[in-house]
Write a protein that holds these residues in place. Structure first.
Motif, PDB file in Angstrom:
ATOM      1  N   SER A 289       1.191  -1.357  -0.268  1.00 46.39           N
ATOM      2  CA  SER A 289      -0.219  -0.063  -0.362  1.00 46.39           C
ATOM      3  C   SER A 289       0.854   0.750  -0.550  1.00 46.39           C
ATOM      4  CB  SER A 289      -0.710  -0.138   1.214  1.00 46.39           C
ATOM      5  OG  SER A 289       0.284  -0.040   2.529  1.00 46.39           O
ATOM      6  N   HIS A 293       1.186   4.144  -3.100  1.00 46.45           N
ATOM      7  CA  HIS A 293       0.107   5.522  -2.204  1.00 46.45           C
ATOM      8  C   HIS A 293       1.215   6.343  -2.878  1.00 46.45           C
ATOM      9  CE1 HIS A 293      -1.771   4.800   1.208  1.00 46.45           C
ATOM     10  NE2 HIS A 293      -2.857   4.678   0.056  1.00 46.45           N
ATOM     11  N   ASP A 299      -5.921   5.022  -3.982  1.00 47.23           N
ATOM     12  CA  ASP A 299      -7.231   3.787  -3.562  1.00 47.23           C
ATOM     13  C   ASP A 299      -6.230   2.928  -3.726  1.00 47.23           C
ATOM     14  OD1 ASP A 299      -9.089   2.016  -3.932  1.00 47.23           O
ATOM     15  OD2 ASP A 299     -10.281   3.697  -4.608  1.00 47.23           O
ATOM     16  N   SER A 301      -7.830  -0.555  -2.619  1.00 50.10           N
ATOM     17  CA  SER A 301      -8.602  -1.219  -3.628  1.00 50.10           C
ATOM     18  C   SER A 301      -8.382  -1.081  -5.080  1.00 50.10           C
ATOM     19  CB  SER A 301      -9.960  -1.851  -2.995  1.00 50.10           C
ATOM     20  OG  SER A 301      -9.844  -1.784  -1.862  1.00 50.10           O
ATOM     21  N   TYR A 302      -8.733  -0.138  -5.869  1.00 52.77           N
ATOM     22  CA  TYR A 302      -8.797   0.151  -6.847  1.00 52.77           C
ATOM     23  C   TYR A 302      -7.018  -0.483  -7.469  1.00 52.77           C
ATOM     24  CZ  TYR A 302      -7.623   2.476 -11.367  1.00 52.77           C
ATOM     25  OH  TYR A 302      -7.922   3.266 -12.634  1.00 52.77           O
TER      26      TYR A 302
END
Length: 321
Positions: A289, A293, A299, A301-302
């Protein structure tokens, strides 16, 4: 002359008096390997100059910075018979141009076209910085037959084109030597097309230069801007278009001419960046994650969905493999 990571990319600096073995070696390399000019102090009795030179096809892109240097086509250097032309771009400081019996001073962002088959020179002083573009005469005259009418003049008009020339010089000088031969020749042609637009040519050649050169250069600049700012979550076609000096609609059209949209290009570059980060051992302890970023995916999940659709595996499986 030091080759900097590519056979046609040179970086060198000289500081000292215009005499001695080191000076003579540097002077000879400047003439024989790159610039076809002689060099002397621009002020006082000492030279202080750093040179970066990139050769793309027959076009040579140079960047010079320092406090004292003068580069000249002298009677001795003219014996080589070279008859190319050179566009000088004043980036900062005082830049004095001599061209046969004429002398002019360029202020910041001004440009001047010179003829290397005659006595001419460019003098730097007081922390000047200049960029140069050396072009084979026939290559420029093919797209701009009246280029010789613009010799030894301070080119002040068309600020958007002048800005495009300066920005594309920076991009091509740094990235061009690391591309393949076809890419280098394309960049060289785009650079010449931009100069033709700056100098002015007939309607048919203007249309060709705009389509082949200006649009292509703007596309390269917008792509480079996207890649340099992938971490920005607010990166949009509007911000990229504004920096390129075009409307968002025109920017989108330029992207679509290559068979992709701005959004598709941005997504692809962000996915490629995350893949690169995942495969780098230095990032093995960073969360997926966090990597997403850092590439501009707010996002997670996207991100996971588009990553799997693009590469056929999840980010975690790619890292594990």
């Amino acid at each position: 002359m030091e080759r900097a990571g590519a056979p046609n990319f040179f970086v060198n600096r000289y500081t000292g008096p215009p005499r001695g073995r080191d000076y003579e070696r540097w002077r000879e390399e400047l003439y024989r390997c790159t610039l076809r000019v002689d060099v002397q102090p621009g002020a006082g009795d000492s030279i202080d100059c750093e040179l970066q030179a990139s050769l793309l096809g027959g076009v040579l892109l140079g960047t010079f910075s320092g406090t004292s240097a003068e580069f000249s086509r002298t009677r001795d250097t003219l014996k080589d018979g070279y008859d190319g032309m050179c566009l000088v771009i004043a980036t900062s400081g005082r830049v004095l141009i001599s061209h046969e019996e004429h002398s002019i001073e360029l202020s910041e962002s001004q440009m001047c076209l010179g003829d290397m088959s005659v006595l001419c020179g460019t003098r730097m002083s007081n922390h000047s910085k200049i960029k140069t573009i050396r072009i084979p005469r026939t290559l420029l005259l093919t797209i701009c037959p009246k280029a010789e009418d613009q010799l030894a003049l301070a080119l002040r008009g068309q600020p958007p084109v002048r800005e495009a020339v300066a920005r594309y010089h920076a991009l091509a000088a740094n990235l061009g030597p690391h591309t393949d031969v076809v890419g280098q020749h394309l960049m060289a042609q785009h650079m010449v097309d931009l100069i033709a637009l700056l100098l002015g040519t007939d309607a048919d050649r203007t249309e060709l230069a705009s389509y082949r050169g200006h649009s292509a250069a703007r596309l390269d600049l917008m792509r480079a801007d996207v890649i340099a700012n992938l971490s920005r979550g607010d990166l949009t076609i509007y911000s990229v278009a504004q920096k390129a000096g075009v409307s968002p609609r025109n920017a989108q059209r330029i992207f679509e001419q290559t068979g992709t949209t701005f959004t598709e290009f941005l997504l692809e570059q962000r996915l490629l960046l995350v893949r690169k980060l995942l495969l780098d051992p230095l990032n093995r302890w960073r969360k997926v994650s966090d990597l997403a970023h850092s590439a501009g995916f707010p996002d997670v999940s996207y991100f996971n969905r588009v990553f799997r659709r693009r590469f056929g595996v999840t980010p975690s499986d790619m890292r594990a493999a």
